[in-house]
Design an enzyme around this catalytic site. Sequence first.
Site, mmCIF file in Angstrom:
data_model
loop_
_atom_site.group_PDB
_atom_site.id
_atom_site.type_symbol
_atom_site.label_atom_id
_atom_site.label_comp_id
_atom_site.label_asym_id
_atom_site.label_seq_id
_atom_site.Cartn_x
_atom_site.Cartn_y
_atom_site.Cartn_z
ATOM 1 N N CYS A 1 -1.865 14.429 -3.521
ATOM 2 C CA CYS A 1 -1.435 13.260 -3.154
ATOM 3 C C CYS A 1 -0.524 13.403 -1.852
ATOM 4 C CB CYS A 1 -0.838 12.610 -4.103
ATOM 5 S SG CYS A 1 0.182 11.220 -3.472
ATOM 6 N N HIS B 1 3.337 2.610 -3.025
ATOM 7 C CA HIS B 1 3.734 2.573 -1.386
ATOM 8 C C HIS B 1 3.675 1.241 -0.775
ATOM 9 C CE1 HIS B 1 -0.224 3.528 -0.794
ATOM 10 N NE2 HIS B 1 -0.269 3.098 0.401
ATOM 11 N N SER C 1 -5.422 2.944 -0.225
ATOM 12 C CA SER C 1 -6.156 4.163 -0.054
ATOM 13 C C SER C 1 -5.522 5.321 -1.003
ATOM 14 C CB SER C 1 -5.916 4.813 1.361
ATOM 15 O OG SER C 1 -4.756 5.105 1.690
ATOM 16 N N HIS D 1 4.279 9.680 -9.045
ATOM 17 C CA HIS D 1 2.779 9.386 -8.554
ATOM 18 C C HIS D 1 2.343 8.247 -9.682
ATOM 19 C CE1 HIS D 1 -1.073 10.019 -6.620
ATOM 20 N NE2 HIS D 1 -1.674 10.032 -7.668
ATOM 21 N N CYS E 1 3.204 12.180 -2.431
ATOM 22 C CA CYS E 1 3.987 12.881 -3.337
ATOM 23 C C CYS E 1 5.224 13.931 -2.820
ATOM 24 C CB CYS E 1 3.253 13.701 -4.489
ATOM 25 S SG CYS E 1 2.461 12.558 -5.895
ATOM 26 N N HIS F 1 -0.529 6.272 -5.582
ATOM 27 C CA HIS F 1 0.955 6.527 -5.399
ATOM 28 C C HIS F 1 1.736 5.192 -4.835
ATOM 29 C CE1 HIS F 1 4.310 9.375 -4.939
ATOM 30 N NE2 HIS F 1 4.884 8.654 -4.552
ATOM 31 N N ASN G 1 -0.381 -3.290 0.051
ATOM 32 C CA ASN G 1 -1.538 -3.303 -0.473
ATOM 33 C C ASN G 1 -1.779 -2.712 -1.802
ATOM 34 O OD1 ASN G 1 -2.588 -4.949 1.561
ATOM 35 N ND2 ASN G 1 -2.827 -2.928 2.861
ATOM 36 N N GLN H 1 3.731 -0.643 3.154
ATOM 37 C CA GLN H 1 3.938 -0.351 4.674
ATOM 38 C C GLN H 1 4.824 -1.269 5.411
ATOM 39 O OE1 GLN H 1 0.282 0.578 6.830
ATOM 40 N NE2 GLN H 1 -0.947 0.686 4.784
ATOM 41 N N HIS I 1 7.914 -12.878 4.331
ATOM 42 C CA HIS I 1 8.026 -13.572 5.537
ATOM 43 C C HIS I 1 9.565 -14.132 5.631
ATOM 44 C CE1 HIS I 1 3.565 -15.118 6.439
ATOM 45 N NE2 HIS I 1 3.845 -13.884 6.772
HETATM 46 P P1 H2U Z 1 -2.493 2.043 2.553
HETATM 47 O O1 H2U Z 1 -3.251 2.621 1.076
HETATM 48 O O2 H2U Z 1 -1.960 0.739 2.056
HETATM 49 O O3 H2U Z 1 -3.933 2.058 3.455
HETATM 50 O O4 H2U Z 1 -1.666 2.715 3.030
HETATM 51 C C1 H2U Z 1 -1.552 4.278 3.224
HETATM 52 C C2 H2U Z 1 -1.136 4.604 4.958
HETATM 53 O O5 H2U Z 1 -0.882 5.841 4.791
HETATM 54 C C3 H2U Z 1 -2.228 4.446 5.572
HETATM 55 O O6 H2U Z 1 -1.768 3.298 6.671
HETATM 56 C C4 H2U Z 1 -1.139 6.390 5.819
HETATM 57 C C5 H2U Z 1 -2.300 5.757 6.371
HETATM 58 O O7 H2U Z 1 -2.489 5.589 7.704
HETATM 59 N N1 H2U Z 1 -1.252 7.852 5.821
HETATM 60 C C6 H2U Z 1 -0.313 8.684 6.678
HETATM 61 O O8 H2U Z 1 0.388 8.075 7.401
HETATM 62 N N2 H2U Z 1 -0.253 9.999 6.552
HETATM 63 C C7 H2U Z 1 -1.219 10.939 5.780
HETATM 64 O O9 H2U Z 1 -1.204 11.745 5.526
HETATM 65 C C8 H2U Z 1 -2.168 9.950 4.932
HETATM 66 C C9 H2U Z 1 -2.060 8.300 5.161
#
Ligand code: H2U
Length: 351
Positions: free
Chosen positions: A52, A169, A164, A116, A55, A167, A156, A171, A284
């Site tokens: 991951c 998280h 994606s 994680h 992590c 873990h 998300n 943004q 918001h």
């Molecule tokens: P999402 O799972 O909500 O897409 O957020 C993961 C974010 O983590 C995604 O915007 C970033 C991706 O660009 N990321 C990194 O900054 N570094 C990494 O090594 C993989 C993913």
Amino acid sequence: MKEFNHNNDPHRRYNPLINEWVLVSPHRATRPWQGQTEEVNQETRPEFDPTCYLCPGNVRANGEQNPAYESTYVFDNDFAALKQEELHFEENPDEFFFKAQPERGISRVVCFSPRHDLTLPEMDLETIENVVKTWQFQYEDLGKIDFINHVQIFENKGAIMGCSNPHPHGQIWAQSSLPTLVRKTQDNLSAYYQKHGKTLLENYLEQELEKNERIVIDNEHFVALVPFWAIWPFETMIISKRPVSKITDFTPVEVSDYAKTLKELTSKYDNVFNTSFPYSSGIHQAPTDAKEHPEWHFHMHFYPPLLRSASVKKFMVGYEMMGESQRDITPEKSAELLRSLSSVHYKAKDV
Ligand code: H2U
């Protein structure tokens, strides 16, 4: 002529935050908690996953190593949607068809916990409070940068929402312009405040509490409710009772109460289908343009896509893409269901 009944008859509801309407078709609703018998994939994840990229101690895609963090951890997104670089640009005031403008910004990733295997509702209150404090710090830290006028904090959750990595998280996208939806909200909140001398959400909340039809959680400092104009089947909004314009205005007691509200609401979500409930959520609050914003009133939207089961999602297609948003189950019915569910997470009950 038959009398209109909003529990049975098709109608439109108005969203004063963005000045848009939603079509409600309650007669089509099969109650979403009927007939969901399918098996849900209850995957268990390890506390630490060596593959991951979020992590502690692991190496990210750009070759950087995460520290051995023990609480929250924030880093600049390695694939940032926005860049800080200032570009030379001259606007052509006569341009109509091919209008464009450069946009500057900063994107960050916020890891909620080193663990994680956890999601927000499974974390203890202290951990969630740390997430809230991190959001406060980031709002302040990014907001004070000269060219940053808006800080969008969001999460998300779940692969179905395009997340994606499981873990825990979220943004943050901070930028020079107000994004479209925030611009609309800004205009409507300003107009309301100028006319009434109170925030739109202060008056709305007062009437929602009085009607008591769409309230899901009501504690000393926060309310979670299904908005009258909700689009998504289980959409909710957390609103602060005090009309503060931004997260940094919270007192320590409000931080704790907000963390508690987050835990209870997301636990209720997971309890709907006894599965990790996907959603997009976001805060918001006032723009960071160094102006006073008494019209802003802190609120957080939750837009979960699920409809009838852990795998049947509502699609925003066809009529919604061409006309306007539409829902079947009424916000009142959704609120009733969410209210009736335990605020203790289903996994915690087994312990
Ligand atoms: P999402 O799972 O909500 O897409 O957020 C993961 C974010 O983590 C995604 O915007 C970033 C991706 O660009 N990321 C990194 O900054 N570094 C990494 O090594 C993989 C993913």
